[in-house]
Design an enzyme around this catalytic site. Structure first.
Site, short mmCIF file in Angstrom:
data_model
loop_
_atom_site.label_atom_id
_atom_site.label_comp_id
_atom_site.label_asym_id
_atom_site.label_seq_id
_atom_site.Cartn_x
_atom_site.Cartn_y
_atom_site.Cartn_z
N SER A 297 -23.71 19.51 -1.67
CA SER A 297 -22.94 18.37 -2.16
C SER A 297 -23.79 17.10 -1.99
O SER A 297 -24.86 17.00 -2.58
CB SER A 297 -21.59 18.29 -1.44
OG SER A 297 -20.74 17.36 -2.06
N HIS B 292 -15.96 23.84 -5.54
CA HIS B 292 -16.89 23.10 -4.69
C HIS B 292 -16.94 23.69 -3.28
O HIS B 292 -17.94 23.53 -2.58
CB HIS B 292 -16.48 21.62 -4.64
CG HIS B 292 -17.54 20.73 -4.09
ND1 HIS B 292 -18.81 20.64 -4.65
CD2 HIS B 292 -17.55 19.87 -3.04
CE1 HIS B 292 -19.54 19.77 -3.97
NE2 HIS B 292 -18.80 19.30 -2.98
#
Length: 350
Positions: free
Chosen positions: A207, A320
């Site tokens: 990320s 994610h």
């Protein structure tokens, strides 16, 4: 607790604490604080026992109980004891790096059978966010690497949370700036130790940690292997495709692309990817709405065009959080791949 006092859990300097605030005077009292990360909060009717999930660098994930009368915390589960007795976790050390007016907190993980007479490869692990933090919690990826012959260093550069609002805001409009230099200073300090092989450095992040990994390999060739998870690679394209960047991006980056085009270009890893020479493994969930799969695709193409050794692993249906909440076969695949990538490019203790 009563009409005037509230019990709450909070993080400070990478660790968990229990606190009590007086709503009238605003006075805050620390009841308990220690080297662990906890979540949840359940209190018995009398208000004596406080139950939370518990994670530490030694114990993995368990359940803890804090006794307000004795001030003691004890673990009431031992789900991981047998496993960790058979396969001991990494040893660890906390240290600090001073840069400008800020103190950067960092941790170094050692293999359980660490031998200071040997020389070890070092992997830098970078947290997401950027307004997040690492600390005293058990992390499977870091533990996997450290228990398989790697030194692993991780830190909370400026922009990290749990150090106050001002520290956390330092990263706004400075992605790839002082945060990057904080991390390089942490690596430099570890490299002063005789058992660290400066020619065998790796970097891994997911990320925002993926952003920083992509940024690093475009700025320096000191790292001989990289694993980049769900990166923010091109900030302008991410602004219009991520589920949060049309709001989050304006807060972090200073405005929309048309108003801040020079800034977007100067702080996007995509601008510098043509300089990358570090062998890189990219991992990404195909259903990632936070850092969309297109970011990983752009990075893969850019590194191929740069002549860089690169592999791209895509997890079908992966969000994610695929590396933590996805199907077990995806998580197993990732852990196998990251270990194999660093082993093949960095080697082991020598």
């Amino acid at each position: 607790m009563d009409d005037e006092r509230v019990l709450f859990h909070a993080f400070r300097a990478g660790a968990s604490g229990l606190y009590r605030i007086d709503v009238t005077t605003r006075a805050v009292e620390q009841l308990e604080y220690g080297p662990s990360l906890r979540s949840g909060l359940s209190v018995d009717r009398a208000g004596r026992y406080i139950v939370q999930s518990f994670s530490s660098l030694e114990a993995g994930d368990e359940i803890s109980v804090f006794d307000r009368e004795t001030g003691e915390t004890r673990l009431v589960t031992s789900w991981n004891r047998a496993l960790l007795e058979e396969h001991p976790p990494a040893r660890w050390e906390r240290f600090e790096v001073r840069r400008d007016e800020f103190t950067i907190e960092a941790w170094l993980l050692f293999p359980p059978d660490f031998d200071p007479a040997k020389r070890y490869p070092l992997v830098l692990a970078i947290h997401g966010g950027p307004n997040s933090f690492y600390g005293y919690g058990f992390d499977p990826t870091r533990e996997l690497l450290a228990t398989n012959g790697f030194l692993v260093v991780y830190a909370n550069p400026r922009g990290s949370t749990s150090y106050g609002r001002r520290f956390a805001q330092q990263v706004r409009r400075d992605w790839g700036g002082q945060d990057y230099l904080d991390l390089m200073a942490v690596v430099d300090q570890v490299l002063e130790r005789p058992y660290v092989d400066r020619e065998r450095l790796g970097v891994w992040g997911y990320s925002y940690g993926g952003y920083m990994t992509a940024w690093i390999i475009g700025q320096t060739d000191r790292f001989k292997a990289a694993v980049c998870g769900a990166p923010a690679f091109d900030l302008e394209s991410m602004y219009g495709t991520s589920d949060i960047s049309h709001v989050f991006g304006e807060l972090q980056w200073g405005g929309p692309p048309h108003a801040e085009r020079e800034w977007y270009e100067a702080h996007s890893p995509s601008t510098f990817a043509h300089r990358a020479r570090t062998p890189t493994l990219i991992v990404h969930g195909e259903a990632d709405e936070r850092c969309p799969i297109g970011q990983g695709e752009q990075m893969f193409v850019a590194l191929v065009k740069a002549g860089c050794e690169v592999e791209f692993v895509r997890y079908p249906g992966g969000s994610h959080g695929v590396l933590w909440e996805g199907p077990s076969e995806h998580r197993h695949d990732f852990l196998t791949r990251i270990l194999d990538w660093f082993r093949s490019h960095l080697g082991g203790p020598a």
